[in-house]
Design a protein around this motif. Structure first.
Motif, PDB file in Angstrom:
ATOM      1  N   UNK A 166       0.857  -1.194   0.000  1.00 40.06           N
ATOM      2  CA  UNK A 166       0.000   0.000   0.000  1.00 40.06           C
ATOM      3  C   UNK A 166       0.887   1.235   0.000  1.00 40.06           C
ATOM      4  N   UNK A 167       0.805   1.988  -1.101  1.00 34.87           N
ATOM      5  CA  UNK A 167       1.537   3.258  -1.196  1.00 34.87           C
ATOM      6  C   UNK A 167       0.637   4.343  -0.621  1.00 34.87           C
ATOM      7  N   UNK A 168       0.910   4.736   0.650  1.00 32.21           N
ATOM      8  CA  UNK A 168       0.019   5.658   1.350  1.00 32.21           C
ATOM      9  C   UNK A 168       0.579   7.074   1.351  1.00 32.21           C
ATOM     10  N   UNK A 169      -0.209   7.979   1.930  1.00 35.93           N
ATOM     11  CA  UNK A 169       0.178   9.392   1.968  1.00 35.93           C
ATOM     12  C   UNK A 169       1.234   9.633   3.043  1.00 35.93           C
ATOM     13  N   UNK A 170       2.019  10.728   2.943  1.00 38.39           N
ATOM     14  CA  UNK A 170       2.984  11.066   3.978  1.00 38.39           C
ATOM     15  C   UNK A 170       2.311  11.254   5.333  1.00 38.39           C
ATOM     16  N   UNK A 171       2.996  10.813   6.359  1.00 32.85           N
ATOM     17  CA  UNK A 171       2.397  10.758   7.678  1.00 32.85           C
ATOM     18  C   UNK A 171       2.260  12.130   8.320  1.00 32.85           C
ATOM     19  N   UNK A 172       3.241  13.014   8.085  1.00 32.78           N
ATOM     20  CA  UNK A 172       3.240  14.305   8.762  1.00 32.78           C
ATOM     21  C   UNK A 172       2.269  15.274   8.106  1.00 32.78           C
ATOM     22  N   UNK A 173       2.063  15.139   6.806  1.00 33.97           N
ATOM     23  CA  UNK A 173       1.273  16.118   6.083  1.00 33.97           C
ATOM     24  C   UNK A 173      -0.238  15.929   6.261  1.00 33.97           C
ATOM     25  N   UNK A 174      -0.708  14.688   6.189  1.00 36.03           N
ATOM     26  CA  UNK A 174      -2.151  14.416   6.275  1.00 36.03           C
ATOM     27  C   UNK A 174      -2.379  13.224   7.195  1.00 36.03           C
ATOM     28  N   UNK A 175      -3.623  13.031   7.562  1.00 38.21           N
ATOM     29  CA  UNK A 175      -3.970  11.945   8.500  1.00 38.21           C
ATOM     30  C   UNK A 175      -4.457  10.687   7.795  1.00 38.21           C
ATOM     31  N   UNK A 176      -4.423  10.647   6.452  1.00 43.12           N
ATOM     32  CA  UNK A 176      -5.002   9.524   5.708  1.00 43.12           C
ATOM     33  C   UNK A 176      -4.379   8.191   6.130  1.00 43.12           C
ATOM     34  N   UNK A 177      -3.059   8.191   6.323  1.00 43.45           N
ATOM     35  CA  UNK A 177      -2.376   6.922   6.603  1.00 43.45           C
ATOM     36  C   UNK A 177      -2.834   6.311   7.914  1.00 43.45           C
ATOM     37  N   UNK A 178      -3.111   7.150   8.911  1.00 40.55           N
ATOM     38  CA  UNK A 178      -3.525   6.616  10.218  1.00 40.55           C
ATOM     39  C   UNK A 178      -4.827   5.809  10.121  1.00 40.55           C
ATOM     40  N   UNK A 179      -5.692   6.127   9.167  1.00 40.89           N
ATOM     41  CA  UNK A 179      -6.991   5.474   9.057  1.00 40.89           C
ATOM     42  C   UNK A 179      -6.902   4.092   8.423  1.00 40.89           C
ATOM     43  N   UNK A 180      -5.780   3.807   7.757  1.00 37.03           N
ATOM     44  CA  UNK A 180      -5.636   2.493   7.117  1.00 37.03           C
ATOM     45  C   UNK A 180      -4.470   1.698   7.673  1.00 37.03           C
ATOM     46  N   UNK A 181      -3.704   2.297   8.608  1.00 35.25           N
ATOM     47  CA  UNK A 181      -2.500   1.628   9.114  1.00 35.25           C
ATOM     48  C   UNK A 181      -2.840   0.359   9.875  1.00 35.25           C
ATOM     49  N   UNK A 182      -4.031   0.268  10.462  1.00 37.16           N
ATOM     50  CA  UNK A 182      -4.393  -0.929  11.222  1.00 37.16           C
ATOM     51  C   UNK A 182      -4.569  -2.152  10.338  1.00 37.16           C
ATOM     52  N   UNK A 183      -4.705  -1.924   9.012  1.00 36.76           N
ATOM     53  CA  UNK A 183      -4.901  -3.039   8.080  1.00 36.76           C
ATOM     54  C   UNK A 183      -3.564  -3.672   7.678  1.00 36.76           C
ATOM     55  N   UNK A 184      -2.440  -3.018   8.013  1.00 44.02           N
ATOM     56  CA  UNK A 184      -1.131  -3.487   7.565  1.00 44.02           C
ATOM     57  C   UNK A 184      -0.487  -4.374   8.604  1.00 44.02           C
ATOM     58  N   UNK A 185       0.263  -5.359   8.096  1.00 39.11           N
ATOM     59  CA  UNK A 185       1.060  -6.201   8.984  1.00 39.11           C
ATOM     60  C   UNK A 185       2.382  -5.514   9.343  1.00 39.11           C
ATOM     61  N   UNK A 186       2.940  -4.840   8.385  1.00 38.19           N
ATOM     62  CA  UNK A 186       4.234  -4.174   8.563  1.00 38.19           C
ATOM     63  C   UNK A 186       4.144  -2.772   7.974  1.00 38.19           C
ATOM     64  N   UNK A 187       4.783  -1.819   8.665  1.00 37.75           N
ATOM     65  CA  UNK A 187       4.865  -0.446   8.152  1.00 37.75           C
ATOM     66  C   UNK A 187       6.298  -0.184   7.705  1.00 37.75           C
ATOM     67  N   UNK A 188       6.456   0.096   6.425  1.00 39.16           N
ATOM     68  CA  UNK A 188       7.764   0.429   5.878  1.00 39.16           C
ATOM     69  C   UNK A 188       7.843   1.954   5.755  1.00 39.16           C
ATOM     70  N   UNK A 189       8.674   2.527   6.619  1.00 38.15           N
ATOM     71  CA  UNK A 189       8.764   3.993   6.690  1.00 38.15           C
ATOM     72  C   UNK A 189       9.962   4.462   5.881  1.00 38.15           C
ATOM     73  N   UNK A 190       9.714   5.286   4.866  1.00 35.38           N
ATOM     74  CA  UNK A 190      10.738   5.718   3.922  1.00 35.38           C
ATOM     75  C   UNK A 190      11.355   7.033   4.396  1.00 35.38           C
TER      76      UNK A 190
END
Length: 803
Positions: free
Chosen positions: A702-726
């Protein structure tokens, strides 16, 4: 007691880390060697350019001997037979001050006409020339108090002369007066140089006061140890000028010294002439008295038979005669000293009062001459310095009189003793005629006067001879000569330029390293993430390489880096407790825009697709700023995730595309940008979509939005097994990394891992400059690129520039 030789492994590790950091710090400077080279070359060029336009300064010297002035004082000749004279050396420090005195330097400036400075204009620098190098010279008729600094550009074609001063231009001729700046000038022929009739130069006429002070301060005098030899030196741009100044300074000094000596000789002669006239009258009187005595008493000669009986008496009388002579000289000299005014110098002590009187007379004469010089230079009797000198003169005079009085008292006491002895010795001759005593008194007076008369005649001749053959006080040992240039010393400028060329880059790099707030290396990242795993370091792609082209299954450094990241992530995933029957969901996010999140997502997905029997899909959930379509060279508004979430009856299959680069990879593009992206991602339909895809695929990226700029990622992060932070080298601010760490602590991100993107070979811990051709016996070999010489040299010392 036995010593424990077991080494602490933690200390070894700490020492190793310190060594590694030291090498890394050194490498940070060596990597930038071109900056140092450019800086050094630049400052060396600036130093060369600066010194090229500096006027060279040369040092001129003259070595002289200051003679013993005490041997040449005419008045001291009166005491040469006394046996009490000692050598008198003038203070070397006093002579040095006299040489550098304002009065002497003023005479040098006036004699050499140094108030005019002549300059030849050059292509690179202007050069000062001395007056003997020019065919014409300037004469300023204005009084010194009214002279103002005036610069004139001169062009001459003799006898015609063109003068330019500011906006004023005057045409004149030789020996013709002209006015500029309210001053009168004229040019005249230089008798020492008449070779050139055409040319140009610049002349600056200035008041002599400032020049005298500058020249006075520029003269340096060094004395040799325990010697009257001194070296006078002067720095200047023109050696002819400085050598002429030194020679003239010595000449003027000798001239003034001769003048002072002549004045003292004249006073000595005057004193001797006065005493000769007085003694002549006194001698005539004594001889007349003797004649009257003999005539009145009819005495021709005293009986010779009493000579033997009075031998002892004669000896005593001889001593009395000497004492009477000294008393007479002391009385005469004391009377003369007492009657002298404050402006007149004294002759040396003729009374043989001792060395103290001679020293006092020398001090008195020096003070009188200093006072007379001040009066001659315009000082009044009320001037404080004059008053102080007069007080000192009076004190010195009193000191002389005191010394003479003491000497007289000693002589009288000695005479009383001798008279007493003479009376005792003459007792047996009391019968001698009274005429004998009277005759001897007359003879004694006559002898005193005659001896004084002859002595003064002798000293008068000696004083006249000494005055006629007065020598220079300074003898030139080495004539004026020049060395140099002493300024500018180019080696100092070049050394300074070299030091500046090194220090400025050092300081700049140090400050940059000190103030940097961006992640650059793996070590920087490790210090900030509290032990979280770093699964990969992605090397910087070539600028000629298209960043939107996905990696393939080749052996390039970029592909190898993604394979390493894939392996590391597989290890992390294997440690997670999850339902292994479903696809692994990897959420890829970052802090801010531009860190390469989509690049990492797409290429990681392609790397997963290279696994046999594994199906992978990548979902573009950064629906505010979609980027996946660029890797497939498609339009931005291609239907995708947002279209599926919006049309509830549509099947997801109609929005899934197969990658052009690899048919094993499926892509669900972001779709059209919606007005309510957060609400769409929070919908149950998105969660159901992930569950549905988990049944069909092995990996979901899942290519999600940047974490600091918007809150979109927080709403779908629970669906992921692993978070790869670039994170991106030299781009990601250090302070933003607290955001994902705090999010994980609050269970808003699952199994946080990090990847460092766009890391250069200088900051990489791996040799990405190499080709990873792992042949293992299949004909492939490891091919190393040719490293630069400085890298190979430093690597021999354990310094790796890639650290």
């Amino acid at each position: 007691m036995k010593t424990n030789n077991i080494q602490n492994p933690f200390l070894e590790e700490s020492s190793f880390e310190r060594t590694a950091k030291l090498r890394e710090s050194i490498a940070a400077y060596i990597r930038r060697w071109p900056i140092f080279l450019i800086s050094i070359l630049f400052f060396l060029f600036v130093a060369w350019l600066y010194t090229r336009y500096l006027t060279p300064v040369y040092e001129s010297k003259i070595k002289v001997l200051i003679k013993d002035s005490s041997k040449e004082l005419g008045a001291n000749m009166l005491l040469s037979n006394s046996g009490a004279q000692r050598a008198m050396f003038s203070s070397l420090n006093d002579e040095v001050e006299i040489i550098k005195s304002y009065q002497l330097v003023q005479k040098v400036v006036n004699n050499l006409d140094l108030s005019n400075t002549y300059i030849k204009r050059g292509k690179v620098i202007d050069v000062e020339v001395y007056k003997n190098e020019l065919p014409i010279l300037l004469k300023n008729f204005t009084p010194d108090s009214l002279i103002r600094t005036t610069s004139m550009e001169i062009e001459y074609n003799l006898p015609k002369i063109k003068i330019t001063s500011g906006d004023v231009t005057i045409d004149t001729e030789l020996n013709q007066a002209f006015k500029i700046n309210k001053q009168s000038f004229s040019f005249y022929n230089n008798p020492h140089n008449n070779h050139s009739t055409v040319g140009s130069f610049t002349v600056i006429s200035a008041p002599s006061n400032s020049l005298i002070n500058r020249l006075k301060n520029g003269i340096s005098i060094d004395s040799e140890y325990y010697s009257n030899v001194i070296t006078i030196s002067l720095d200047g741009a023109n050696t002819n000028k400085t050598e002429a100044i030194l020679a003239e300074l010595v000449r003027v000094y000798n001239q003034d010294a001769k003048k002072d000596k002549s004045l003292e000789f004249e006073k000595t002669e005057e004193f001797i002439e006065e005493r000769i006239a007085i003694l002549n009258r006194e001698l005539s009187g004594v001889e007349g008295e003797k004649e009257t005595f003999q005539q009145s008493n009819d005495i021709a000669n005293l009986p010779s038979e009493i000579v033997g009986s009075i031998e002892k008496k004669d000896q005593l009388e001889s001593q009395l005669l000497q004492l009477d002579t000294q008393l007479s000289l002391a009385n005469t000299y004391k009377s003369y000293v007492n009657n002298q005014s404050l402006s007149e110098v004294l002759p040396s002590d003729i009374s043989n009062s001792g060395g103290n009187t001679n020293s006092a007379v020398s001090t008195y004469n020096q003070l009188v001459m200093e006072r007379n010089n001040l009066i001659a230079n315009g000082a009044t009797s009320n001037h404080p310095i004059v008053k102080n000198l007069e007080a000192s003169i009076s004190s010195a005079k009193q000191n002389i009189l005191t010394n003479i009085s003491k000497h007289q008292e000693v002589l009288r006491s000695t005479r009383r003793d001798l008279t007493s002895q003479l009376t005792s010795a003459s007792g047996f001759k009391r019968q001698a005629p009274t005429f004998e005593r009277i005759a001897r008194d007359i003879d004694r007076q006559q002898q005193i006067k005659e001896s004084l008369y002859l002595l003064l005649l002798e000293k008068r001749e000696e004083a006249a001879i000494s005055k006629a053959i007065t020598e220079d006080k300074i003898k030139i040992i080495n004539p004026p000569s020049s060395t140099g240039p002493v300024s500018p010393i180019k080696s100092r400028y070049y050394f300074g330029a070299l030091a500046l060329g090194l220090l400025l880059p050092l300081a700049g790099i140090y400050i940059k390293e000190l103030l940097k707030n961006k992640i650059e290396t793996r070590d920087d990242l490790e210090e900030l993430i509290n032990g979280k795993p770093i699964v990969g370091e992605i090397p910087r792609i070539n600028t000629k390489q298209d960043k939107y082209v996905a990696v393939r299954g080749d052996l390039s450094s970029l592909s190898e880096a993604f394979r390493i990241m894939r392996t590391n992530l597989e290890f992390v995933i294997s440690k997670i407790q999850r339902d292994t029957s479903k696809a692994v969901v990897i959420l890829v996010t970052s802090s801010i825009k531009g860190e390469g999140k989509t690049f990492i997502s797409m290429n990681y997905a392609h790397t997963l697709g290279q696994l046999e029997g594994k199906k992978t899909i990548i979902i573009g959930s950064d629906i505010r700023n979609p980027q996946l379509h660029k890797f497939e060279s498609l339009e931005k508004n291609i239907p995708g995730l947002t279209d599926y979430l919006y049309h509830e009856n549509d099947d997801v299959e109609q929005y899934i595309h197969t990658s052009k680069a690899d048919n094993k990879i499926d892509i669900l593009f972001s779709g059209r940008i919606p007005p309510n992206p957060t609400e769409m991602l929070m919908s149950l339909r998105f969660e159901n979509l992930i569950k549905e895809l988990q049944e069909k695929y092995d990996y979901i990226v899942i290519d999600s939005a940047p974490l600091v700029l918007v809150s979109d990622t927080y709403h779908i992060s629970n669906l992921a097994d692993v978070t790869l932070y670039v994170t991106r080298s030299e781009y990601t601010p250090k302070n933003v990394l607290r955001v994902p760490l705090e999010a994980e602590e609050k269970n808003r991100l699952n199994h946080l891992t990090f990847v460092l993107n766009d890391i250069s070979t200088a900051h990489s811990g791996y040799a990405y400059g190499y080709k990873y051709n792992y042949g293992y016996g299949y004909g492939y070999g490891l091919k190393n690129r040719k490293r630069p010489f400085h890298e190979r040299l430093l690597s021999s010392f354990g310094i790796n520039l890639k650290k």
